[in-house]
Design an enzyme around this catalytic site. Structure first.
Site, short mmCIF file in Angstrom:
data_model
loop_
_atom_site.label_atom_id
_atom_site.label_comp_id
_atom_site.label_asym_id
_atom_site.label_seq_id
_atom_site.Cartn_x
_atom_site.Cartn_y
_atom_site.Cartn_z
CD GLU A 28 -48.35 66.75 33.52
OE1 GLU A 28 -48.04 66.38 32.37
OE2 GLU A 28 -49.39 67.39 33.78
CG HIS B 240 -53.71 70.94 34.88
ND1 HIS B 240 -54.26 69.68 34.95
CD2 HIS B 240 -52.60 70.81 34.10
CE1 HIS B 240 -53.52 68.84 34.24
NE2 HIS B 240 -52.49 69.49 33.72
CG ASP C 274 -47.95 65.75 28.73
OD1 ASP C 274 -48.66 64.94 29.36
OD2 ASP C 274 -48.05 66.98 28.84
CG ASP D 112 -71.95 56.22 6.80
OD1 ASP D 112 -72.92 56.96 7.09
OD2 ASP D 112 -71.90 55.52 5.77
CE1 TYR E 130 -41.44 72.46 27.77
CE2 TYR E 130 -41.83 74.41 29.12
CZ TYR E 130 -42.06 73.08 28.85
OH TYR E 130 -42.91 72.36 29.67
CG HIS F 260 -50.77 72.25 23.55
ND1 HIS F 260 -51.73 73.21 23.64
CD2 HIS F 260 -50.44 71.93 24.82
CE1 HIS F 260 -51.97 73.47 24.92
NE2 HIS F 260 -51.19 72.71 25.65
NE ARG G 251 -45.26 69.16 30.08
CZ ARG G 251 -45.18 69.40 28.78
NH1 ARG G 251 -44.50 70.44 28.33
NH2 ARG G 251 -45.79 68.63 27.90
CG ASP H 277 -51.41 65.51 32.63
OD1 ASP H 277 -50.60 65.20 31.74
OD2 ASP H 277 -51.81 66.68 32.82
CG HIS I 179 -56.29 71.04 31.55
ND1 HIS I 179 -55.92 72.01 30.65
CD2 HIS I 179 -55.19 70.25 31.69
CE1 HIS I 179 -54.66 71.80 30.27
NE2 HIS I 179 -54.21 70.74 30.88
CG HIS J 126 -46.26 75.40 30.98
ND1 HIS J 126 -46.20 74.76 32.19
CD2 HIS J 126 -45.28 74.84 30.21
CE1 HIS J 126 -45.24 73.85 32.15
NE2 HIS J 126 -44.65 73.88 30.97
CD GLU K 131 -48.50 70.25 33.68
OE1 GLU K 131 -48.03 70.07 32.56
OE2 GLU K 131 -49.71 70.12 33.96
N1 GLY Z 1 -51.28 66.92 29.17
C1 GLY Z 1 -51.85 68.18 29.35
C2 GLY Z 1 -51.17 68.91 30.40
O1 GLY Z 1 -50.11 68.52 30.83
O2 GLY Z 1 -51.68 69.86 30.91
MN MN Z 2 -50.80 68.50 32.88
MN MN Z 3 -49.40 66.53 30.74
#
Ligand code: GLY
Ligand code: MN
Ligand code: MN
Length: 449
Positions: free
Chosen positions: A420, A367, A273, A52, A401, A256, A418, A284, A374, A363, A397
């Site tokens: 960004e 993006h 983030d 539901d 780490y 993540h 990080r 972002d 993304h 990473h 970004e």
């Molecule tokens: N928040 C997702 C990224 O930074 O790509």
């Molecule tokens: Mn990002």
């Molecule tokens: Mn991000």
């Protein structure tokens, strides 16, 4: 997203919303590319979370890009040259009883009056009406693969037309993926889109400032998460653009991490983030700051390397540079910094070549950003990194780490940083959409005092 679909005061007319004529122009632009084809574009289906309870509905980005229609159970049809009008919207009819339970609907009249459909039909009638619209069209453009159940229905309707060929009806003989055409359009942001993205960026930056101001040792990560969501909602965002990451200490090294349920400990950093979504456009932002308001020497050292890498990357965010130049610039600075601090041994070129820096930076540096966090758009064209053009928006970004491994000097272990920001390419240089979020050590420590 338009909350009011009844037409007294159209919330889409508020300052930072996209003018409805923009959607009409987009439909015209797409139809120009379709010849005598027809486009059939479904919005996202509603998804059940558990008994539901549905997940909060969010329209399909491609569908919304062409229609601004925020409701579920809708299909847009573009029929270039159709005498009675080229834009048809199938949607739910008004239904006082259902609306009492689930909220207001535009209905067929609203589809025409508020969303500029030339014709609107009940979604329940699509099986009777759509095959007729497909007759004598050579191609069907659709978002192939996005919603397989809908693809199957569409094939069924095409087959119905094929069954009538002996009666002299021509059936479409090509199904064309509309997404690539739309995604190339979506990649270059129009003035109105940039306004909405700036709005989302401002709201998100305010949330990050709030988190810095209220952060105290002993709080839980979810308490900062709550502050972020409070600021998003206060700013008019219906929901975050993605699940916020609030990662204290070693949690920052889990890229993540979204559990957000540990205690925030004095002497550690917290990485946040988080970005708001406004009218289906994302911000972002990542900021990393000391839980007690003061960077330690090691945290400061890592932070300054990441900030220098980000600055170098943003310098390469210029029309005429290619997509990978910001990333290359960031990696070079990160690697040099890791060498200077004794975390990597060797020469910069060699460490980039053998990818050993990936132990600390695994990473990419950004993006595309837009309706999807993304966002869509190719990164390479004919095998080469794409050239940056005015109107493109993306994140920058970089991060570092440091794992908690025994072979790493204890003072560096489990520091994760990080930074960004969201960048818009202009004809001359770029605009940092997220500049309101404090970023230098001086700015952060001053705000947290
Ligand atoms: N928040 C997702 C990224 O930074 O790509
Ligand atoms: Mn990002
Ligand atoms: Mn991000």
């Amino acid at each position: 997203m338009s909350g009011n679909t009844r037409g007294q005061k159209d919330s889409r007319d508020s300052v930072d919303m996209i003018d409805r004529r923009v959607f009409e122009r987009r439909r015209q632009d797409v139809m120009q590319l379709m010849g005598d084809g027809i486009a059939v574009i479904a919005t996202a289906p509603e998804r059940i979370r558990n008994r539901d309870v549905h997940y909060r509905f969010r329209p399909d980005s491609d569908f919304f890009y062409l229609t601004h229609f925020p409701e579920p159970e809708a299909v847009a049809v573009l029929c270039p040259g159709r005498e009675q009008g080229e834009f048809i919207l199938f949607c739910r009819e008004r239904d006082p009883e259902r609306e009492t339970w689930d909220g207001r609907r535009a209905g067929l009249q609203g589809a025409v009056e508020l969303f500029d459909a030339n014709d609107a039909f009940p979604i329940t009638d699509i099986g009777e009406i759509l095959p007729g619209l497909l007759e004598n069209r050579s191609k069907v453009f659709c978002n192939v693969g996005s919603y397989p159940d809908f693809d199957m229905k569409l094939l069924g309707w095409v087959n119905e037309v094929k069954a009538k060929t002996r009666a002299g009806v021509n059936a479409p003989n090509e199904l064309v993926d509309l997404t690539h055409i739309l995604h190339e359009l979506r990649l270059i942001k129009q003035t109105d889109e940039v306004k909405v993205m700036k709005h989302a960026a401002r709201v998100s930056a305010a949330a990050h400032r709030r988190a810095m101001q209220v952060c105290r040792p002993g709080m839980m990560e979810y308490e900062l998460h709550a502050e972020l969501e409070y600021a998003f909602k206060k700013g008019g965002s219906a929901y975050p653009a993605y699940p916020p990451i609030v990662a204290g200490g070693a949690n920052a090294c889990v890229l993540h991490y979204i559990d957000n349920n540990d205690e925030l400990v004095a002497g550690q950093l917290v990485l946040i983030d988080a970005g708001a979504e406004i009218d289906c456009y994302a911000a972002d932002i990542t900021r990393t700051f000391p839980i007690n308001g003061k960077f330690s020497p090691e945290q400061r050292a890592i932070y300054e390397i990441v900030l220098a890498a980000q600055t170098a990357a943003i310098e390469k965010a210029q029309a005429g540079c290619h997509w990978n130049e910001p990333h290359d610039a960031a990696v070079r600075i990160l690697v040099q910094g890791l060498i200077d601090e004794g975390l990597l041994q060797g020469g910069v070129d060699e460490l980039i070549e053998n990818k050993s820096y990936r132990r600390f930076y695994m990473h990419r540096t950004g993006h595309w950003l837009g309706m999807d966090v993304h966002d869509v758009g190719d990164y390479k064209v004919e095998g080469e990194w794409r050239e940056l053009e005015p109107g493109m928006t993306f994140t920058v970004e970089p991060g570092l780490y440091i794992p908690g491994d025994d072979d790493i000097d204890a003072r560096w272990r489990e520091i994760g940083v990080r930074i960004e920001d969201d960048v818009l390419i202009n004809r001359n240089g770029n605009t940092i959409l997220t500049k309101d979020a404090p970023k230098t050590i001086g700015e952060i420590e001053a705000l947290m005092q």
